[in-house]
Design an enzyme around this catalytic site. Structure first.
Site, short mmCIF file in Angstrom:
data_model
loop_
_atom_site.label_atom_id
_atom_site.label_comp_id
_atom_site.label_asym_id
_atom_site.label_seq_id
_atom_site.Cartn_x
_atom_site.Cartn_y
_atom_site.Cartn_z
N SER A 453 39.98 44.45 39.44
CA SER A 453 39.39 45.78 39.61
C SER A 453 40.40 46.83 39.18
CB SER A 453 39.01 46.03 41.07
OG SER A 453 38.59 47.38 41.26
N TYR A 466 40.88 46.18 50.00
CA TYR A 466 40.20 45.62 48.82
C TYR A 466 41.11 45.66 47.59
CZ TYR A 466 36.81 45.25 45.00
OH TYR A 466 36.14 44.86 43.86
#
Length: 565
Positions: A453, A466
């Site tokens: 990500s 995350y």
């Protein structure tokens, strides 16, 4: 049947003509596009290379190489049979046939000749098939062959015939007559078949039918005709197909992969149950590979939209985690559209079944396996085992996509949430890779694609937990590439930017504020990530290892300047 008629150079049967003062013979079978087949050795008779299944699709022209059989011998025999001399002979045959373009298949030493011809005389070639070749000979090639022979000996230590095979290899350097050459060719054959002793009744006649002539491997003045094409192969302009047997001792998967990586746009086929003679061990798969290559670099099949289905992943199998929605779903659809048999995996069976139905309706192959990847070793192993069985015994491509995004900040995250997010986002991918990669290693080929990500490298004031898991995934990508790359496994990652669900409008999504001032200026769609995944999974990315590809509209790579003048 034989013919000397120059008016019918492609008539079925035996042909002979004068080639620069030397008799050149060749044998024609079948119909379709013309494919010349050059045997190995040097000095092995052409007959072993005959492939009747291929003759149903191609006009096969089996070359009786100079110095063998009833083709003529050079004045310097047994010296002088260099790749240059064989290439000249091939060009004379091509000119004699009178067709605009031919395919050229070379096996073993014949693959060295075919590569040389593609480098130096490409004009008349429609494509080359390098079957059990290598880019180099000499000490490096010899050391790899010795290592592979040791592996063969260890795997067949209980076979009574092993010592004879090893003794024949030891005697190879001393041959100097046709009789000795034939004895060596027959003596080493058990090591050229993946499971010779498992079906000796089948393979003994192949061994006994071999013919061979002594060719020294020296040029006309007695110097070795060594090969090192590594600098020239990247310049090859004709289409190329590389075929290698997983259990080949002489020109094994290492060399097949290297040829594939060196030749731009080449295709690689690994015959998983073959040694050095895959056209005899796996004739159907060998035939399919050559036939499909000769037909077109891209085959087509209909989809439900009437559009062509491509084939960059034709014949491949893929397991994609978290593929019942969003990026995973888009990747599954894209892989199937490119010819892969896909395992759709996730917790929601109804959504999984819907993805499978979509793929099958478009003419693709897919199955659903329900899985709750909770980070446990048992869950990852269970999914790997079920997918391997469903896909016919092997997984070619693994996409670690499953993940969860927890709400909250560092100050509000409790231990249970921390453990759950790391279990799903990191541990599950780790243990699933651990379960799948050994099968890839055993075949010498495989692809692992991880999903990272943009927030792993460009921080926000929220989502620290995350982001840290995605940073771990990108680190694992590089570590796994180092750990598994030399064994034929490519490991890479994709770092998606701000991606909306398929139902959302990329121009009006509220998350679009995060993309203001970027080159793209908008959020992305799952299809963009899927396209990158197809690239990484395909042979187009054969030279891509340990890389994280940013598919983020420029979010991490370019300074964001809002309302710039």
């Amino acid at each position: 049947m034989s013919t000397q008629s120059p008016a019918e150079p492609l008539a079925p049967g035996v042909h002979a003509f004068d080639s620069d003062g030397v008799t050149q013979r060749y044998h024609v079978y079948g119909s379709g596009p013309v494919c010349l087949a050059h045997p190995g050795g040097p000095g092995i008779g052409w007959e072993y290379l005959r492939t009747p299944e291929l003759e149903k699709h191609l006009t096969m022209v089996y070359v009786e190489a100079l110095g063998t059989g009833e083709s003529g011998r050079l004045p310097t025999h047994p010296n002088g049979y260099t790749r240059e001399r064989y290439s000249i002979a091939l060009q004379r045959i091509i000119d004699h046939l009178g067709v605009p373009k031919v395919y050229l298949l070379g096996h073993s030493h014949g693959a060295f000749v075919a590569a040389y011809h593609a480098i130096h005389r490409p004009a008349g070639l429609a494509g080359i098939i390098l079957y059990e070749g290598a880019p180099v000979t000499g000490p490096e090639h010899g050391a790899e062959a010795a290592r592979r022979l040791q592996e063969f000996a260890a795997a067949h230590a209980d076979r009574p015939g092993l010592n004879d095979v090893l003794a024949t290899f030891a005697a190879m350097q001393d041959i100097s007559t046709d009789e000795q050459t034939l004895a060596v060719a027959r003596g080493v054959l058990p090591s050229y078949i993946a499971d010779y002793w498992g079906d000796e009744r089948r393979w003994a006649p192949v061994r006994d039918a071999l013919r061979a002539s002594y060719i020294s491997g020296l040029d006309a003045i007695g110097s070795p005709d060594l090969v090192d094409d590594r600098a020239d192969l990247p310049k090859v302009t004709v289409p190329a197909l590389v075929i290698v047997g997983l259990f080949d001792v002489i020109c094994g998967p290492r060399w097949g992969r290297e040829l594939h990586e060196l030749i731009p746009g080449s295709r690689l086929v690994v015959l998983e149950h073959s040694g050095h003679l895959g056209h005899l061990e796996e004739p159907e798969r060998f035939t399919d590979a050559v036939r499909d290559f000769a037909r077109s670099p891209r085959s087509t099949s209909p989809t439900n939209k009437g559009e062509p289905m491509s084939s960059r992943l034709h014949g491949k199998t893929a397991l994609i985690t978290g593929s019942t929605s969003n990026i995973g779903r888009a990747t599954a659809l894209a892989f199937a559209a490119e010819g892969a048999h896909v395992i759709v995996s996730g917790r929601d069976r109804s959504r999984g079944d819907a993805v499978v139905a979509h793929i099958r309706g478009a003419g693709g192959q897919a199955d659903f396996i329900a899985a709750d990847l909770d980070g446990s070793l048992a869950a990852s192993r269970a999914l790997a085992a079920a997918a391997t069985e469903q896909l016919g015994g092997h997984i070619d491509i693994l996409v670690n996509n499953a993940g969860i995004f927890p709400p909250g900040s560092t100050l509000t995250t409790d231990e249970e949430t921390f453990d759950r997010v790391y279990a799903v986002n990191v541990k599950a991918a780790f243990f699933l890779t651990q379960a799948v990669v050994p099968g890839m290693i055993s075949r010498g080929d495989g692809v692992v694609i991880n999903l990272g990500s943009w927030v792993a490298r460009l921080s926000l004031p929220v989502g620290a937990l995350y982001a840290s898991t995605k940073g771990a995934i990108e680190t694992l990508t590089r570590a796994w590439s180092s750990e598994f790359g030399s064994q034929g496994i490519r490991v890479n990652a994709i770092s998606p930017g701000v991606i909306v669900t398929p139902e959302q409008d990329t121009g009006t999504d509220p998350l679009g504020v995060l993309m203001h001032g970027t080159p793209a200026g908008r959020t992305g769609h799952p299809d963009a990530i899927a396209a990158a995944a197809v690239y990484l999974a395909s042979d187009d990315a054969a030279f891509v290892h340990g890389t994280v590809i940013d598919v983020d509209g420029g979010r991490t790579g370019v300074a964001v300047v809002k309302d710039a003048v």
